[in-house]
Structures are given as structure tokens and as C-alpha cells.
Write a protein that holds these residues in place. Structure first.
Motif, mmCIF file in Angstrom:
data_model
loop_
_atom_site.group_PDB
_atom_site.id
_atom_site.type_symbol
_atom_site.label_atom_id
_atom_site.label_comp_id
_atom_site.label_asym_id
_atom_site.label_seq_id
_atom_site.Cartn_x
_atom_site.Cartn_y
_atom_site.Cartn_z
ATOM 1 N N LEU A 109 0.843 -1.185 0.000
ATOM 2 C CA LEU A 109 0.000 0.000 0.000
ATOM 3 C C LEU A 109 0.884 1.243 0.000
ATOM 4 C CD1 LEU A 109 -2.563 -1.194 2.692
ATOM 5 C CD2 LEU A 109 -2.754 -1.413 0.215
ATOM 6 N N ALA A 110 0.256 2.397 0.070
ATOM 7 C CA ALA A 110 1.021 3.633 0.149
ATOM 8 C C ALA A 110 1.965 3.558 1.341
ATOM 9 C CB ALA A 110 0.069 4.819 0.300
ATOM 10 N N GLU A 111 3.171 4.089 1.162
ATOM 11 C CA GLU A 111 4.194 3.982 2.209
ATOM 12 C C GLU A 111 3.931 5.007 3.308
ATOM 13 O OE1 GLU A 111 7.228 2.170 2.375
ATOM 14 O OE2 GLU A 111 7.554 1.413 0.352
ATOM 15 N N ASP A 112 3.533 4.519 4.471
ATOM 16 C CA ASP A 112 3.284 5.423 5.591
ATOM 17 C C ASP A 112 4.370 5.338 6.648
ATOM 18 O OD1 ASP A 112 2.810 2.950 6.701
ATOM 19 O OD2 ASP A 112 0.741 3.366 7.304
ATOM 20 N N GLY A 113 5.418 4.553 6.384
ATOM 21 C CA GLY A 113 6.521 4.428 7.327
ATOM 22 C C GLY A 113 6.318 3.370 8.386
ATOM 23 N N SER A 114 5.173 2.710 8.386
ATOM 24 C CA SER A 114 4.878 1.760 9.460
ATOM 25 C C SER A 114 5.764 0.524 9.408
ATOM 26 C CB SER A 114 3.402 1.347 9.406
ATOM 27 O OG SER A 114 3.093 0.703 8.184
ATOM 28 N N GLN A 115 6.345 0.234 8.237
ATOM 29 C CA GLN A 115 7.208 -0.943 8.116
ATOM 30 C C GLN A 115 8.649 -0.666 8.548
ATOM 31 O OE1 GLN A 115 5.800 -3.914 7.105
ATOM 32 N NE2 GLN A 115 3.899 -2.749 7.157
ATOM 33 N N LEU A 116 8.945 0.584 8.869
ATOM 34 C CA LEU A 116 10.282 0.963 9.307
ATOM 35 C C LEU A 116 11.327 0.496 8.290
ATOM 36 C CD1 LEU A 116 9.687 0.047 13.047
ATOM 37 C CD2 LEU A 116 9.993 2.360 12.169
ATOM 38 N N TRP A 117 12.426 -0.109 8.803
ATOM 39 C CA TRP A 117 13.495 -0.595 7.929
ATOM 40 C C TRP A 117 13.278 -2.065 7.551
ATOM 41 C CZ3 TRP A 117 13.871 1.535 12.778
ATOM 42 C CH2 TRP A 117 13.919 0.635 13.843
ATOM 43 N N LEU A 118 12.079 -2.582 7.801
ATOM 44 C CA LEU A 118 11.768 -3.987 7.517
ATOM 45 C C LEU A 118 10.720 -4.088 6.412
ATOM 46 C CD1 LEU A 118 11.637 -5.150 11.245
ATOM 47 C CD2 LEU A 118 13.375 -5.802 9.566
ATOM 48 N N ARG A 119 10.895 -3.313 5.359
ATOM 49 C CA ARG A 119 9.877 -3.211 4.317
ATOM 50 C C ARG A 119 9.888 -4.387 3.343
ATOM 51 N NH1 ARG A 119 12.153 0.388 1.455
ATOM 52 N NH2 ARG A 119 10.430 0.948 0.071
ATOM 53 N N PHE A 120 11.059 -4.809 2.908
ATOM 54 C CA PHE A 120 11.197 -5.871 1.901
ATOM 55 C C PHE A 120 10.243 -5.633 0.724
ATOM 56 C CE2 PHE A 120 12.058 -7.724 6.112
ATOM 57 C CZ PHE A 120 13.389 -8.065 5.939
ATOM 58 N N PRO A 121 10.327 -4.463 0.089
ATOM 59 C CA PRO A 121 9.303 -4.051 -0.878
ATOM 60 C C PRO A 121 9.223 -4.908 -2.137
ATOM 61 C CG PRO A 121 11.172 -2.551 -0.947
ATOM 62 C CD PRO A 121 11.390 -3.453 0.228
ATOM 63 N N HIS A 122 10.304 -5.575 -2.523
ATOM 64 C CA HIS A 122 10.320 -6.304 -3.793
ATOM 65 C C HIS A 122 10.204 -7.813 -3.607
ATOM 66 C CE1 HIS A 122 11.363 -2.469 -5.460
ATOM 67 N NE2 HIS A 122 12.470 -2.415 -4.748
ATOM 68 N N ILE A 123 9.931 -8.238 -2.379
ATOM 69 C CA ILE A 123 9.923 -9.672 -2.102
ATOM 70 C C ILE A 123 8.515 -10.150 -1.792
ATOM 71 C CG2 ILE A 123 10.784 -11.481 -0.557
ATOM 72 C CD1 ILE A 123 13.305 -9.788 -0.210
ATOM 73 N N LYS A 124 8.029 -11.060 -2.601
ATOM 74 C CA LYS A 124 6.703 -11.632 -2.371
ATOM 75 C C LYS A 124 6.791 -12.920 -1.560
ATOM 76 C CE LYS A 124 4.359 -9.725 -6.437
ATOM 77 N NZ LYS A 124 5.433 -8.847 -6.903
ATOM 78 N N GLN A 125 7.901 -13.619 -1.697
ATOM 79 C CA GLN A 125 8.064 -14.876 -0.969
ATOM 80 C C GLN A 125 9.538 -15.218 -0.872
ATOM 81 O OE1 GLN A 125 5.732 -18.073 -2.498
ATOM 82 N NE2 GLN A 125 6.501 -19.604 -1.051
ATOM 83 N N GLY A 126 9.935 -15.828 0.255
ATOM 84 C CA GLY A 126 11.311 -16.227 0.453
ATOM 85 C C GLY A 126 11.516 -17.692 0.102
ATOM 86 N N ILE A 127 12.417 -18.354 0.808
ATOM 87 C CA ILE A 127 12.715 -19.753 0.520
ATOM 88 C C ILE A 127 11.663 -20.662 1.152
ATOM 89 C CG2 ILE A 127 15.186 -19.365 0.277
ATOM 90 C CD1 ILE A 127 15.573 -20.384 3.095
ATOM 91 N N SER A 128 11.627 -21.888 0.711
ATOM 92 C CA SER A 128 10.658 -22.844 1.250
ATOM 93 C C SER A 128 11.172 -23.423 2.560
ATOM 94 C CB SER A 128 10.399 -23.971 0.252
ATOM 95 O OG SER A 128 11.581 -24.722 0.059
ATOM 96 N N SER A 129 10.270 -23.961 3.359
ATOM 97 C CA SER A 129 10.638 -24.494 4.668
ATOM 98 C C SER A 129 11.612 -25.655 4.562
ATOM 99 C CB SER A 129 9.383 -24.923 5.430
ATOM 100 O OG SER A 129 8.673 -25.898 4.699
#
Length: 682
Positions: free
Chosen positions: A23-43
Motif C-alpha cells: 500500500l502507500a508507504e506510511d513508514g509503518s514498516q520501518l526498515w523492515l519493508r522488503f518491498p520487492h519480495i513476495k516470498q522467500g525460501i521454502s521451509s
């Protein structure tokens, strides 16, 4: 597209579940935004034994955000010397994070995520990290009515009236943000403490927060009111040598640890600014601290006893903490840490460091910084505080010879202690962006990173924070980093250059009031007490022929500060009453230097406005315009400071403002009429 009601409900549900970073960036994610990542590695790419709450958090962070090779998390008792630190190694197939503790593994996960987001090398890793301090603590000056003393980001996060039944999702988000930068402790309430925090119903609320924070490696501490036995226990007094008082504290401590087995301990402000303390009964700070330390000792708890003490006296206020505490050196229990503000007065834009750091050689000491910008423009001014923190930590006290920096004295390098600690007063509130100003988040981040590693540079920290919080684009990072790194000095220039201090408006400390001399007020609560302007010159004489505050420093500092010609010019007016026409190193008079500094500060903020406007294309609109608006306020305030101080001091110097700097745009008498209606906890 046609939706029936069931489809519409499902669509709305899905929308509500989309993470807020899209959503619009309101700063609530602080430095933990990870804006370009939809999913990481599998379990099945994560190898770890155990299934604790902390391990599950580490796995969740990797599954959500890590995009590198497989990761092994391995507890290793041979790494106990690293405490909660970690080792990270890599080969082409996997990264191995090892630590003697589970929280160390989580810290390691946040470390590789930081490397990923800052586009650092994640392929050839051979990293060993050990925290500089054992206790890395945020002090919240939050009151039980949810106001925040010196808070500029809305009401307190802690919704006491809803706890323990209603739990805000921000509690865990707060814990996560702290864990990501290595903060492992929190004092929940104001040092001007209400005794009510120790009542059973409040302790049950505290327990809920402690349970949420625990998997993130965060211990809870409480500020306590020294008169609690009398107020809550209906005892005759709160004398620390009274057996009934000791029993009351012992019983209360046992009650706390039954609810919160890993409770950290107490923070105490005593006999300062009207707060009760052991001196009320003819006892010493050591008597009070040791009584509390004794009841906490069986549980592993500590007492952080603040050295911010001053009472009405003709003595120089900057000398008072030293005078009260140095005679008690070596008399405190080993689970007492004396918490000392970075400077001897009160979180000024620049102060000489507190001489207590170099004086109490037998006592454990910790630095207290202020992240919240009480004296630095609140949440309106962009002031990156890492350079201020580093200036203090790198200062040489000469306590054990050359190289006795405050960092080395407090982190256990030069003085072995049971526990080492560092604290800062938080700037966190319930505003969406947590801190009231998007760039004020960087000061929370900077404190955490320096508490973890006090060797980090301000440049390194700013670089990390910008890349995680905004973008890694060089055309954005380089100019904005330069803005951040110069911003503290710019603020000093337009507020109080050359060692001027505490010439703020009364009570709220926003804006200049060098003329302040309030009828009936304590002298040390008035600006004129600190600047001492007269026809002869400006500044507080703390030399041997003045208040003799210089004698509280070790040689060679006392000799350097005592001599006007060897005193660093950025502290000149802190230690000397300097003639207006005194020739400084650039061959200009002190008055001209003062004027040029103020002008430089104003120009600095105007330059920041231009720099920020030029990076508009790299920033989302919401945050861009929010910061732009704050810079407009800061620019106006800088000019307000310049005109107020130069016009006022010109009345004493009788010298012209140098003609090559911008002319004042205000009338002094108009500036004197400004009375802002601002509270500590707005």
C-alpha cells in the motif's frame, strides 16, 4: 466484473490480508519493508533442530523474505563467549548461522536479511558478531494515562486500559523491530514513575507484554517510584534502612518474578527534580540502590540507578552529579549500574561529556542517550543522532590512561563488570510511522546498531538505514546520506554553536529564549544562567577561576579545557566566558564566528530542502511530501533561532552582524512575545 455478495466479501477479505508494504508507504514498516519480495525460501530449505517460539520466528522471517541459498540454523555451545552473538559462514549450497543461543540465531537471520536488502555480498560469508553491550535498552518515558513525557509521536503504544485482555498487533511489531537491530531490553514506563505500576493489576498487564517480547529476546524492566512502600504498602516511610521497607520490596520483587520469571530489574530516578529518594531519610544513593539490588540479586535482576540529580544550589549544575556520586565510588553492589546521561547538563545538542565516566573507576556505568528530540526540534527537525552518539562513545576520558574512551569504559573492555549496558530514551509512539518524522526512525535504528556494535561508523549506519527504508539507488543514497551525516552539526549551528547550551524556551524546550530569566524560578532553570551574556562577553566560566568544573576531568583534559586557547572551539562557551572581540583560530572575533555559525545553520537546512526536492522521483509520494513539509518547518525554525539569538546577544556585544550574511527578518521584541502552548507529551 460482476460480484455477488459472497464474492465481494471474499475480495474484501483478501484485500485486507494484503501486507501493508504494497500500500502507500506510511513508514509503518520501518526498515523492515522488503518491498520487492513476495516470498522467500521454502521451509524444506531451512535446516534446524528444535521448534521453539524464537526458532519459529527465525524460520518465518526466512520463508517470507530470504531469497538466497538454503540456511542452516545451528546452536553451538562452543560459541558461549559470543554471548548472543553469532557466526555466519557460507558455501555455494547453504549459509550456516551458528550461535550458543536461539536469540543469537534470530539475530543472525536479521543480519543476512540486512545484507540482502542493502545489496551487500551474501555469497562469501565469514562473519563473527558479538554484541558490545549485554543490556541494550530502550527507556520509554510513557505514563499510565498513555501520555508520553518528551514524546512527539502520539500517545503511548501501551494501551493499559485494554490490557491484559486486548492485545494490539503493534506490540509484536515493536518487538520485531527491536530484535532486528539487537535491542534486548525495554523499560516500559516513565522515570518519573507512578507507584501504581507495581500494583497487581498493572503487573498482570506487564506480564502480557513480557510474554509477547520474550521470543524476540527482549526483557522487560520497570521504572519504580522510591516511595512505593509508603504509598502502596501504607508503611510509615520508605527509608531504605527500615527493615519493613526491605521486606516490602522483597515481597513485591517475588510477586513480579512469579509473573515474569525473566524480569530484568528496576530503573530508578531518585532525589532529582522533586522525585523521592534515599536522601529524604538522610541516606545515600548507595543505600537506596543497594537495598533494591539485594532483593533483586536472587532472581538475577539489576538496578539501573540514574545519576541525573540536581537540586537548588549555588553550585554549577554541571558539577552536581559528580559531586554526589564520586564519593560513593566502590560502594555499590555488583548488580547496580549507574546510568549517566552523555553530558553533565541535559541532552543538549552538544555538551562536553559527563566527567563521571572518567571518575568512578570502581563502579559499573552505562551511557544514557536521548533518541527523542527534546532539545533538537521535536519530530519537526531532521537531525541524525549517530554522530552525537559516536562523539560521546569515542570521547577519551583518560581514566586509565590515553585510549580510555567512554565506549571502552562502559562495554567492559577496560573495566570488567557483571553486566555492561547502554540505554536511550525512546522516540516511539502510536503514530503510523512510529516516531513522528520519517527520518527520526533512523535514530532508533542508529542506537540499536551502536548498542550492538559501538565500532560502527555513522556513515555505515546511515547507509544501511537508507537502503532498507527507502531505496538502494545511488543517486538517492549518496546525497541523502550526506544530508543525514551533517544534520546534527547543522542543528548545533542554528541553535547553540560554540558551546552555548540550554537557551531554550521554558518547559517545552522548543524554540529559542535566550532572554529567559523567569521571576521566582530556580536560576538553573533559566537560559541566562547558562549563557551569562554581558557587556564583556558570552559563556559559562567553568575554569579553575570560575566554577572549576574543569577539575572534574582527568589530565590532560582539565588543563586543555582550562585554557581558552586549547579548548576545542565547539565547546568554547561551555567552559569559558569569552570576550566578544576574542580572536579565534580563523582570525575573526568570537562575535563574528557566532554570527557565521548561525547563518551556516540556516543555509544548511535550506540546502537540505533543495536536496530532498531533487530526489522526489525515488520516494513514494506520501513520505516525500511528509518530509518536505517537515523541512519547511525546520527552515522557518532555523531562521527563528538565528534572529532571536543574534539580535538578543547583539544587545550585549554592540557589534554589527557581519554584512555578508543574510539580514534578520524578525524584530527582537516580536520574538520575545512568542509563547507556544506545548506540553511535554504532545
Amino acid at each position: 466484473m460482476n460480484f455477488n455478495l459472497r464474492q465481494l466479501a471474499f475480495f474484501l477479505l483478501i484485500c485486507c490480508c494484503i501486507p501493508s508494504f504494497v500500500l502507500a508507504e506510511d513508514g509503518s514498516q520501518l526498515w523492515l519493508r522488503f518491498p520487492h519480495i513476495k516470498q522467500g525460501i521454502s521451509s524444506n530449505q531451512i535446516f534446524v533442530k528444535g521448534n521453539s517460539a524464537t526458532i519459529n520466528i527465525a524460520k518465518k522471517e526466512l520463508i517470507n523474505y530470504w531469497q538466497g541459498q538454503a540456511v542452516e540454523l545451528k546452536t553451538d555451545t562452543s560459541l558461549k563467549s559470543l554471548k548472543d552473538g553469532f557466526k555466519i559462514t557460507s558455501d555455494p549450497k547453504k549459509i550456516t548461522i551458528s550461535s550458543s543461543t536461539e536469540i543469537g540465531l534470530l539475530y543472525g537471520v536479521y543480519h543476512i536479511l540486512r545484507l540482502q536488502e542493502t545489496k551487500a555480498d551474501t555469497q562469501n560469508l565469514n562473519i563473527t558478531e558479538k554484541p558490545s553491550y549485554d543490556v541494550r535498552i530502550l527507556n520509554h518515558w510513557d505514563n499510565l494515562d498513555r501520555t508520553v513525557e518528551r514524546g512527539y509521536a502520539g500517545y503511548s503504544l501501551w494501551k493499559w486500559d485494554e490490557l491484559p485482555n486486548v492485545i494490539s498487533p503493534r506490540y509484536e511489531a515493536y518487538a520485531r523491530a527491536n530484535a532486528s537491530i539487537g535491542i534486548n531490553s525495554v523499560v516500559l514506563n516513565n522515570v518519573n514513575a507512578s507507584p501504581n505500576i507495581l500494583k497487581k493489576d498493572y503487573l498482570e498487564k506487564v506480564k502480557v507484554l513480557a510474554d509477547i517480547f520474550r521470543p524476540y529476546g527482549i526483557k522487560v524492566y520497570l521504572s519504580v517510584n522510591f516511595s512505593s512502600p509508603k504509598v502502596l504498602g501504607n508503611l510509615e516511610n520508605s527509608d531504605p534502612l527500615n527493615k519493613s521497607v526491605k521486606v516490602w520490596w522483597k515481597d513485591k520483587t517475588s510477586e513480579i518474578y512469579k509473573l515474569i520469571p525473566d524480569f530484568g530489574g528496576f530503573l530508578v530516578k531518585a532525589n532529582s527534580e522533586g522525585q523521592p529518594g534515599p536522601q529524604d531519610y538522610g541516606r545515600t544513593h548507595a543505600d537506596g540502590a543497594n537495598m533494591m539490588a539485594d532483593v533483586l540479586k536472587p532472581f538475577g535482576g539489576i538496578v539501573m540507578w540514574r545519576a541525573f540529580v540536581y537540586n537548588p544550589t549555588p553550585e554549577d549544575r554541571a558539577k552536581q552529579a559528580y559531586n554526589e556520586f564520586v564519593p560513593l565510588d566502590g560502594k555499590f553492589r555488583d548488580n547496580v549500574i549507574i546510568q549517566i546521561k552523555n553530558g553533565p547538563v541535559d541532552f543538549q545538542p552538544r555538551e562536553a561529556f559527563s566527567p563521571l565516566f572518567g571518575a568512578m573507576k570502581k563502579t559499573s556505568k552505562m551511557v544514557e542517550f536521548q533518541i527523542t528530540q527534546e532539545y533538537l526540534g521535536f519530530s519537526n527537525h531532521l537531525v541524525f543522532l549517530a554522530p552525537l552518539f559516536k562523539e560521546t562513545l569515542d570521547s577519551d576520558t583518560y581514566a586509565f590512561g590515553k585510549g580510555s574512551s567512554i565506549a571502552k569504559i562502559t562495554d567492559g573492555t577496560l573495566k570488567t563488570t557483571q553486566l555492561s549496558a547502554i540505554a536511550a530514551v525512546a522516540n516511539i509512539g502510536e503514530d503510523n510511522n512510529w516516531t513522528g518524522h520519517h527520518f527520526a526512525q533512523a535514530n532508533w535504528y542508529a542506537f540499536g546498531r551502536l548498542a550492538w556494535n559501538n565500532d560502527l561508523t555513522s556513515d555505515h549506519i546511515a547507509d544501511e538505514w537508507l537502503k532498507q527504508t527507502f531505496t538502494t539507488e545511488t543517486n538517492f543514497v549518496n546525497p541523502i546520506k550526506n544530508m543525514m551525516l551533517t544534520s546534527r552539526e547543522t542543528a548545533v549551528d542554528y541553535m547553540m554553536p560554540l558551546g552555548l547550551h540550554h537557551i531554550f524556551a521554558n518547559e517545552h524546550h522548543y524554540g529559542p529564549e535566550p532572554w529567559g530569566d523567569y521571576p521566582g524560578a530556580r536560576p538553573d532553570w533559566t537560559p541566562v544562567y547558562y549563557h551569562k551574556a554581558d557587556a564583556n562577553g558570552l559563556g559559562f566560566d567553568r575554569t579553575m577561576s570560575g566554577s572549576n568544573a574543569v577539575s572534574q576531568y582527568n589530565s590532560p583534559l582539565k588543563e586543555i579545557y582550562n585554557n581558552i586557547n586549547t579548548t576545542p572551539e565547539n565547546l568554547l562557551l561551555w567552559f569559558h566566558h569569552v570576550p566578544w572581540d576574542y580572536q579565534m583560530k580563523n582570525n575573526k572575533s568570537m562575535w563574528d564566528n557566532l554570527a557565521y555559525k548561525y547563518d551556516k545553520g540556516v543555509k544548511g537546512v535550506r540546502t537540505y530542502q533543495k536536496i530532498w526536492d531533487q530526489v522526489e522521483s525515488y520516494v513514494d509520494k506520501e513520505r516525500f511530501f511528509a518530509v518536505q513539509s517537515k523541512l519547511k518547518i525546520q527552515a522557518k525554525d532555523a531562521f527563528w533561532w538565528k534572529d532571536a539569538c543574534l539580535l538578543y546577544f547583539q544587545g550585549f556585544s554592540k557589534m554589527p552582524i557581519p554584512y555578508d550574511i543574510e539580514r534578520p527578518i524578525h524584530e527582537l521584541e516580536d520574538l520575545k512575545k512568542i509563547k507556544l502552548n506545548m506540553k511535554h507529551h504532545n
